[in-house]
Design a protein around this motif. Structure first.
Motif, short mmCIF file in Angstrom:
data_model
loop_
_atom_site.label_atom_id
_atom_site.label_comp_id
_atom_site.label_asym_id
_atom_site.label_seq_id
_atom_site.Cartn_x
_atom_site.Cartn_y
_atom_site.Cartn_z
N TYR A 281 0.84 -1.20 0.00
CA TYR A 281 0.00 0.00 0.00
C TYR A 281 0.88 1.25 0.00
O TYR A 281 0.62 2.21 -0.73
CB TYR A 281 -0.92 -0.01 1.22
N ALA A 282 1.93 1.23 0.81
CA ALA A 282 2.85 2.37 0.85
C ALA A 282 3.54 2.58 -0.49
O ALA A 282 3.90 3.70 -0.86
CB ALA A 282 3.88 2.17 1.95
N ALA A 283 3.72 1.46 -1.24
CA ALA A 283 4.37 1.55 -2.55
C ALA A 283 3.42 1.98 -3.65
O ALA A 283 3.84 2.16 -4.78
CB ALA A 283 4.98 0.19 -2.90
N GLY A 284 2.13 2.13 -3.33
CA GLY A 284 1.16 2.62 -4.32
C GLY A 284 0.05 1.66 -4.66
O GLY A 284 -0.80 1.97 -5.51
N ALA A 285 -0.02 0.48 -4.03
CA ALA A 285 -1.09 -0.47 -4.31
C ALA A 285 -2.41 0.05 -3.73
O ALA A 285 -2.48 0.36 -2.54
CB ALA A 285 -0.76 -1.83 -3.73
N ARG A 286 -3.43 0.12 -4.56
CA ARG A 286 -4.74 0.58 -4.13
C ARG A 286 -5.86 -0.38 -4.51
O ARG A 286 -6.98 -0.24 -4.04
CB ARG A 286 -5.05 1.98 -4.70
N VAL A 287 -5.59 -1.34 -5.36
CA VAL A 287 -6.59 -2.30 -5.80
C VAL A 287 -6.14 -3.69 -5.39
O VAL A 287 -5.02 -4.11 -5.71
CB VAL A 287 -6.79 -2.24 -7.33
N PHE A 288 -6.99 -4.42 -4.67
CA PHE A 288 -6.68 -5.77 -4.20
C PHE A 288 -7.83 -6.69 -4.57
O PHE A 288 -8.98 -6.43 -4.21
CB PHE A 288 -6.49 -5.78 -2.68
N VAL A 289 -7.54 -7.74 -5.31
CA VAL A 289 -8.55 -8.70 -5.75
C VAL A 289 -8.22 -10.07 -5.18
O VAL A 289 -7.09 -10.56 -5.33
CB VAL A 289 -8.62 -8.77 -7.28
N GLU A 302 -9.27 -4.34 3.92
CA GLU A 302 -10.19 -3.22 4.24
C GLU A 302 -9.95 -2.70 5.65
O GLU A 302 -9.99 -1.48 5.88
CB GLU A 302 -11.63 -3.69 4.11
N GLN A 303 -9.72 -3.60 6.60
CA GLN A 303 -9.48 -3.16 7.97
C GLN A 303 -8.15 -2.43 8.10
O GLN A 303 -8.03 -1.46 8.84
CB GLN A 303 -9.51 -4.36 8.91
N LEU A 304 -7.14 -2.92 7.37
CA LEU A 304 -5.82 -2.30 7.44
C LEU A 304 -5.80 -0.95 6.75
O LEU A 304 -5.19 0.01 7.25
CB LEU A 304 -4.79 -3.22 6.78
N HIS A 305 -6.45 -0.87 5.57
CA HIS A 305 -6.39 0.35 4.75
C HIS A 305 -7.76 0.62 4.13
O HIS A 305 -8.05 0.17 3.02
CB HIS A 305 -5.32 0.20 3.66
N PRO A 306 -8.62 1.37 4.84
CA PRO A 306 -9.97 1.64 4.33
C PRO A 306 -9.96 2.34 2.97
O PRO A 306 -10.98 2.30 2.26
CB PRO A 306 -10.56 2.55 5.41
N GLY A 307 -8.86 2.95 2.58
CA GLY A 307 -8.80 3.61 1.27
C GLY A 307 -8.60 2.65 0.11
O GLY A 307 -8.69 3.06 -1.05
N ALA A 308 -8.33 1.38 0.39
CA ALA A 308 -8.10 0.42 -0.69
C ALA A 308 -9.42 0.02 -1.34
O ALA A 308 -10.48 -0.01 -0.71
CB ALA A 308 -7.39 -0.81 -0.15
N HIS A 309 -9.36 -0.33 -2.61
CA HIS A 309 -10.50 -0.83 -3.36
C HIS A 309 -10.34 -2.34 -3.45
O HIS A 309 -9.36 -2.84 -4.02
CB HIS A 309 -10.51 -0.21 -4.77
N VAL A 310 -11.28 -3.09 -2.88
CA VAL A 310 -11.15 -4.55 -2.83
C VAL A 310 -12.30 -5.20 -3.58
O VAL A 310 -13.42 -4.70 -3.59
CB VAL A 310 -11.10 -5.08 -1.38
N VAL A 311 -12.00 -6.33 -4.22
CA VAL A 311 -13.01 -7.09 -4.96
C VAL A 311 -12.79 -8.57 -4.68
O VAL A 311 -11.67 -9.06 -4.75
CB VAL A 311 -12.93 -6.84 -6.49
#
Length: 451
Positions: A281-289, A302-311
């Motif tokens: 996430y610190a390196a720029g990851a924002r999408v996790f599938v 989601e709990q670690l980084h609420p700003g992430a987009h998860v699918v």
């Protein structure tokens, strides 16, 4: 899903991550509709694994998971724990293939425990038949070697609190095995696990016995680790086509890594999934599938980084819609860049810059001392040159091997060689000399530096 306010405007900057779940990622009926409809990808994937599994374990995966009334996770663990592991692996590979067909090109693979085998396979390390055979070897070795009766317990608390529980019990047969961030897992024999559950009850901490046939990520499996490394040496990996980050190693895999040794080391080495997600996430990851059944890993992200987009494409009833949505999330402009051009290790900075090749011993000693103190949670002053690592500080051979590997990464020395004897580095001073020989000797110091 939670999104950062400017996520759409900055989508081109996003790294995308395919998450490969581990032991508990079995959901009855996952991919069953596609199997029954004759989907060529699902059929081909399961049939290839079936052929290997039937030869090596006597069971076919598809005959169990695609029967009219698929077994529950508890029933499968009770009746066929080997099939449970193969089902998790095969579902992850099939899901990845289905997403690839729909245009998905993740920037990075991230596996959780058993999921690292699927992550590496889908990145091109082995063909599917070899990867299935590797998993069957792992299953066979554990069945033969593990007589511990151990298991695993998930605790609804962070690492620091879990470590206090482990310290309070003070039993060498209980260790912290997995750091998921908001959740941790302890591993060990039945008695200390029961004590841990009792303490968690008194503290109001949720806990769950995991569906695990073995106490993974625990020194109890050291015998299995040795045997597995020997068996896996015959499986030669190919160069990775996609970067794979390991929460067990705390870094990306590299071409030239001894994957047989590292996959075997997984059995006794803790998983730091939460820190791995945070590093990406610190390196720029924002999408996790989540490339597998369910949404356990996405929930953790989601709990670690609420700003992430998860699918989680296989978590709902409409799997086709889920796959389409997930493929779209993994199809950002960044992913049109060839894999070779995507930055890998530099994206995740080391805590301290590597020392120059001319660093003197005192400087090296200070940096090695800081690393050991952080890893072992001891005051730095206990790491004198003559302190006995095992006799005085309780650093066993498994932990010492892990620390030497970390030193190789930290100082650019590479992995310790297969023949390295950790018993030869029984004092802290000898460890510093080991690093100094590699740092000052450069390429010519390969054997001493663990190249």
């Amino acid at each position: 899903m939670n999104r950062e306010p400017n996520r759409e405007a900055n989508r081109e900057l996003d790294l995308t991550v395919a998450l490969f779940p581990g032991q508990g990622a079995y959901r009855p009926g996952a991919l069953k509709g596609l199997w029954e409809d004759g989907d060529r990808t699902v059929r081909a994937t399961f049939e290839e694994v079936d052929a290997v599994a039937k030869e090596l374990t006597g069971r076919e995966v598809s005959a169990t998971v695609f029967q009219p009334s698929p077994p529950s996770p508890a029933a499968l663990l009770e009746s066929a724990p080997d099939t449970l592991q193969l089902a998790v692996f095969t579902t992850a590979v099939a899901a990845h293939r289905l997403l690839a067909e729909r245009g998905a090109v993740p920037s990075v693979h991230l596996g959780h425990s058993l999921g690292e085998l699927a992550a590496l396979t889908c990145a091109g390390a082995w063909d599917l038949a070899d990867a299935a055979a590797i998993l069957c070897e792992r299953i066979s070795v554990l069945r033969e070697q593990d007589r511990s009766g151990g298991a695993m317990l998930a605790l609804g608390c962070d690492r620091a609190r879990a470590e206090r529980i482990v310290a309070l019990i003070d039993d060498p047969d209980l260790v912290l095995a997995v750091d998921n961030g908001p959740q941790t897992v302890v591993s060990g024999r039945a008695e200390p696990l029961t004590t841990a559950a009792d303490i968690a009850d008194r503290l109001g901490i949720n806990h769950t016995r995991l569906r695990s046939p073995h106490p993974f990520h625990h020194p109890l499996l050291e015998g299995a680790r040795t045997s597995l490394a020997e068996r896996l040496a015959a499986y030669r990996p190919r160069p990775l086509q996609v970067p794979v980050y390991s929460p067990i190693l705390g870094r990306f895999y590299r071409d030239g890594d001894d994957l047989a040794r590292l996959l075997a080391l997984h059995l006794v080495t803790p998983v730091a999934f939460g820190p791995a997600v945070s590093a990406l996430y610190a390196a720029g990851a924002r999408v996790f599938v989540e490339t597998g059944a369910g949404r356990v890993l996405c929930a953790l992200v989601e709990q670690l980084h609420p700003g992430a987009h998860v699918v989680s494409p296989l978590a709902g009833r409409d799997e086709e819609a889920g796959l389409t949505r997930a493929a779209g999330a993994l199809r950002s402009p960044l992913n049109q860049t060839p894999v070779a051009a995507v930055p890998v290790a530099p994206e995740i900075p080391e805590p301290v810059a590597a020392p120059p090749r001319t660093a003197d011993r005192a400087e090296l000693s200070g940096q090695v001392r800081a690393l050991y103190a952080e890893a072992m949670e001891y005051p730095e002053e206990v790491f004198t040159d003559d302190v006995q690592l095992e006799a005085d500080l309780g650093v066993d051979s498994v932990k010492q091997t892990e620390l030497l590997s970390r030193l190789g990464d930290r100082f650019g020395l590479g992995l310790p060689p297969a023949g390295l004897r950790v018993a030869d580095y029984d004092t802290f001073g000898k460890v510093v000399d080991f690093v100094a020989a590699g740092v000052t000797g450069g390429a010519g110091a390969g054997s001493a530096a663990g190249r």
